[in-house]
Design an enzyme around this catalytic site. Structure first.
Site, short mmCIF file in Angstrom:
data_model
loop_
_atom_site.label_atom_id
_atom_site.label_comp_id
_atom_site.label_asym_id
_atom_site.label_seq_id
_atom_site.Cartn_x
_atom_site.Cartn_y
_atom_site.Cartn_z
N GLU A 30 2.89 27.25 57.44
CA GLU A 30 3.33 28.57 57.89
C GLU A 30 3.02 29.63 56.83
OE1 GLU A 30 7.47 28.06 58.89
OE2 GLU A 30 6.98 27.66 60.99
N LYS B 247 18.91 33.50 68.53
CA LYS B 247 18.54 33.49 67.11
C LYS B 247 19.31 34.51 66.28
CE LYS B 247 15.37 30.36 67.70
NZ LYS B 247 15.33 29.10 67.01
N LYS C 132 12.44 32.78 58.29
CA LYS C 132 11.31 32.11 58.94
C LYS C 132 10.89 30.96 58.06
CE LYS C 132 8.17 31.31 61.64
NZ LYS C 132 8.80 30.06 61.89
#
Length: 127
Positions: free
Chosen positions: A103, A121, A94
């Site tokens: 983030e 993904k 991520k």
């Protein structure tokens, strides 16, 4: 409707009235933000949001989603974002893009972090 959009919209059902919500970045988060905007408009959903990127913030504002700055919130009830990669053991990567700093800050502030990933993904080996 594709799997990515279905997954994003399902995640948005976790948002309850009065929550403070983190908005992710990218193609999956786009669908989630769109759905939040519809819920604000159609259901009168009351939320306060903060985004992981300028792009997501601008999209949310265009949909009349109430936004806050980092100085206004210290805890988020939920953040919804997409994964860059995920393997079959549900480990993921991520934050590989340009929104990495925001983030990380939002992840630190978040009580429940929902990561969305469709089959596009999934990889055999991360990275």
């Amino acid at each position: 409707m594709n799997a990515k959009q279905l997954a994003a919209e399902a995640a948005v059902t976790l948002i309850e009235d009065g929550m403070k919500v983190g908005l992710g970045t990218g193609s999956t988060a786009y669908f989630a933000i769109q759905k939040i905007g519809r819920r604000v408009k159609e259901e009168g959903l009351r939320v306060t949001c903060i985004a992981t990127s300028v792009q997501s913030e601008e999209l949310a504002k265009s949909l009349n989603i109430p936004m806050a700055g980092f100085e206004e919130l210290s805890v988020l009830d939920i953040t919804i974002d997409g994964a860059d990669e995920a393997d079959h053991q549900l480990q993921l990567i991520k934050g590989g893009g340009g929104a990495l700093l925001r983030e990380k800050i939002i992840a630190y502030m978040t009580t429940h972090y929902v990561i969305i990933a469709d089959d596009s993904k999934y990889v055999e080996t991360l990275g």
